[in-house]
Every structure is written in C-alpha cells, then in structure tokens.
Design a protein around this motif. Structure first.
Motif, short mmCIF file in Angstrom:
data_model
loop_
_atom_site.label_atom_id
_atom_site.label_comp_id
_atom_site.label_asym_id
_atom_site.label_seq_id
_atom_site.Cartn_x
_atom_site.Cartn_y
_atom_site.Cartn_z
N GLN A 1 0.84 -1.21 0.00
CA GLN A 1 0.00 0.00 0.00
C GLN A 1 0.87 1.25 0.00
OE1 GLN A 1 -3.38 -1.45 -0.62
NE2 GLN A 1 -3.75 0.46 0.45
N VAL A 2 1.93 1.21 0.80
CA VAL A 2 2.86 2.34 0.85
C VAL A 2 3.46 2.59 -0.54
CG1 VAL A 2 5.09 3.13 1.76
CG2 VAL A 2 3.39 2.12 3.30
N ALA A 3 3.83 1.52 -1.24
CA ALA A 3 4.42 1.67 -2.57
C ALA A 3 3.47 2.39 -3.51
CB ALA A 3 4.81 0.30 -3.14
N VAL A 4 2.21 2.03 -3.46
CA VAL A 4 1.22 2.62 -4.38
C VAL A 4 0.91 4.06 -4.01
CG1 VAL A 4 -1.19 2.47 -5.14
CG2 VAL A 4 0.21 0.40 -5.00
N TYR A 5 0.74 4.32 -2.71
CA TYR A 5 0.25 5.63 -2.29
C TYR A 5 1.34 6.61 -1.84
CZ TYR A 5 -4.35 3.78 -2.96
OH TYR A 5 -5.47 3.24 -3.54
N ALA A 6 2.53 6.11 -1.50
CA ALA A 6 3.58 7.01 -1.04
C ALA A 6 4.84 6.90 -1.89
CB ALA A 6 3.93 6.74 0.42
N GLY A 7 4.91 5.91 -2.74
CA GLY A 7 6.05 5.78 -3.64
C GLY A 7 6.90 4.55 -3.40
N VAL A 8 7.43 4.04 -4.49
CA VAL A 8 8.27 2.84 -4.44
C VAL A 8 9.53 3.06 -3.61
CG1 VAL A 8 9.64 1.27 -5.88
CG2 VAL A 8 7.31 1.87 -6.55
N PRO A 9 10.22 4.21 -3.71
CA PRO A 9 11.42 4.38 -2.88
C PRO A 9 11.14 4.25 -1.38
CG PRO A 9 11.45 5.98 -4.65
CD PRO A 9 10.09 5.33 -4.67
N ALA A 10 10.04 4.82 -0.91
CA ALA A 10 9.70 4.70 0.51
C ALA A 10 9.43 3.25 0.88
CB ALA A 10 8.47 5.56 0.84
N ALA A 11 8.69 2.55 0.04
CA ALA A 11 8.39 1.14 0.30
C ALA A 11 9.65 0.29 0.21
CB ALA A 11 7.33 0.64 -0.67
N ASN A 12 10.52 0.60 -0.73
CA ASN A 12 11.76 -0.16 -0.89
C ASN A 12 12.61 -0.08 0.38
OD1 ASN A 12 13.56 -1.75 -2.48
ND2 ASN A 12 14.82 0.07 -2.78
N THR A 13 12.74 1.10 0.92
CA THR A 13 13.49 1.28 2.18
C THR A 13 12.80 0.52 3.31
OG1 THR A 13 14.30 3.44 1.49
CG2 THR A 13 14.29 2.99 3.85
N ALA A 14 11.48 0.62 3.37
CA ALA A 14 10.73 -0.06 4.43
C ALA A 14 10.84 -1.58 4.30
CB ALA A 14 9.28 0.38 4.40
N PHE A 15 10.79 -2.11 3.08
CA PHE A 15 10.96 -3.55 2.88
C PHE A 15 12.33 -4.00 3.37
CE2 PHE A 15 7.26 -3.95 0.03
CZ PHE A 15 6.83 -5.22 0.39
N LYS A 16 13.36 -3.21 3.08
CA LYS A 16 14.73 -3.56 3.53
C LYS A 16 14.77 -3.62 5.05
CE LYS A 16 19.52 -1.99 3.13
NZ LYS A 16 19.94 -1.78 4.48
N LEU A 17 14.21 -2.61 5.71
CA LEU A 17 14.19 -2.60 7.18
C LEU A 17 13.37 -3.76 7.73
CD1 LEU A 17 13.69 1.20 7.89
CD2 LEU A 17 15.75 -0.15 8.27
N ALA A 18 12.22 -4.03 7.11
CA ALA A 18 11.36 -5.12 7.58
C ALA A 18 12.07 -6.46 7.44
CB ALA A 18 10.05 -5.12 6.81
N LYS A 19 12.79 -6.67 6.35
CA LYS A 19 13.53 -7.92 6.20
C LYS A 19 14.57 -8.07 7.31
CE LYS A 19 15.18 -8.81 2.12
NZ LYS A 19 15.65 -8.75 0.74
N GLU A 20 15.28 -6.98 7.60
CA GLU A 20 16.29 -7.02 8.66
C GLU A 20 15.67 -7.34 10.01
OE1 GLU A 20 18.18 -3.19 8.53
OE2 GLU A 20 19.13 -3.59 6.58
N VAL A 21 14.57 -6.68 10.33
CA VAL A 21 13.95 -6.83 11.65
C VAL A 21 13.16 -8.13 11.76
CG1 VAL A 21 12.25 -5.86 13.24
CG2 VAL A 21 13.86 -4.35 12.08
N LEU A 22 12.34 -8.43 10.77
CA LEU A 22 11.42 -9.57 10.88
C LEU A 22 12.06 -10.89 10.50
CD1 LEU A 22 8.23 -7.88 9.39
CD2 LEU A 22 8.86 -8.13 11.81
N GLU A 23 13.06 -10.84 9.59
CA GLU A 23 13.70 -12.08 9.15
C GLU A 23 15.12 -12.21 9.68
OE1 GLU A 23 13.53 -12.05 4.89
OE2 GLU A 23 11.36 -12.43 4.85
N GLY A 24 15.62 -11.15 10.26
CA GLY A 24 16.99 -11.19 10.77
C GLY A 24 18.04 -11.20 9.68
N SER A 25 17.66 -10.75 8.47
CA SER A 25 18.63 -10.75 7.37
C SER A 25 19.06 -9.36 6.99
CB SER A 25 18.05 -11.44 6.15
OG SER A 25 16.80 -10.88 5.76
#
Length: 123
Positions: free
Chosen positions: A99-123
């Motif tokens: 939803q963030v990618a569509v409504y706030a932009g792919v760069p914001a979502a891309n950064t958030a996905f990177k952080l989420a992977k680090e926090v939620l998956e430990g990678s």
C-alpha cells in the motif's frame, strides 16, 4: 486527569513496545527530554492509541504504514520489532508496504521492505 492519561498511556506503550523497550527509554530519560517523554506518553499513547474505535493491531498497521511512507527509519524499526507484541504478522506488514508503494512511492516502500527484512527475518 493528566496522571490518568499518563498511566493509561504507559500501559498501552508497554503493551505495544514491550517492557524492555519502555524500561530502557525510561532509564535514558533526562531532565532535557522528560517533559517531551511525558507528552508522548499522555498524548500519543494515552489519548490517540487509547481510543475505542480502532483496535491496537489496526493502529499498529496504520503506524507502520505512516512511518514507512514518511521514511522514519528509526521509529519504523522500533514498530517492526514491536509487532511481536501486537500480533501483527509479517504477511500483514508486507501488504501494508505494498500500500505504501502505491500511495507514497516505491522508494519509501523499498526502504521499508529492507528494514522489515532485517527486523522480521533477521537478514
């Protein structure tokens, strides 16, 4: 009334962020930021998060979306870690970030996905 809001806010803050996080924040509080910390606890946690219309999980999903959209990495990381306390699942986080990618932009979502992977998956 202020003490009531503070106590209610502290309960919700602990429920969402966990005792360890809140205990660390309280330990690191100084006279410089004590009033600000009280303000956050009373208003953000004791008023906004304490409302009866939305449940804590829904508020948490909204918070994650807003932090991701605004690029607030430190706060986003904190709230991603806190999903363990609110029952928000990695699948739900992924959908919110779409939803963030569509409504706030792919760069914001891309950064958030990177952080989420680090926090939620430990990678």
């Amino acid at each position: 009334m202020s003490d009531e809001k503070y106590e209610r806010g502290m309960r919700i803050r602990r429920q969402v962020l966990g005792d360890a996080h809140v205990d660390r924040a309280e330990k690191n509080k100084t006279s410089f930021d004590a009033d600000f910390q009280r303000f956050i606890t009373e208003f953000a946690w004791g008023t906004v998060w304490a409302g009866d219309t939305l449940d804590v999980r829904t508020r948490h999903l909204i918070t994650i979306a807003l932090l991701a959209a605004l690029g607030k990495k430190q706060e986003l990381q904190m709230h991603l870690r806190a999903t363990q306390h609110t029952g928000v699942t990695p699948d739900e986080v992924r959908e919110v970030l779409h939803q963030v990618a569509v409504y706030a932009g792919v760069p914001a979502a891309n950064t958030a996905f990177k952080l989420a992977k680090e926090v939620l998956e430990g990678s």
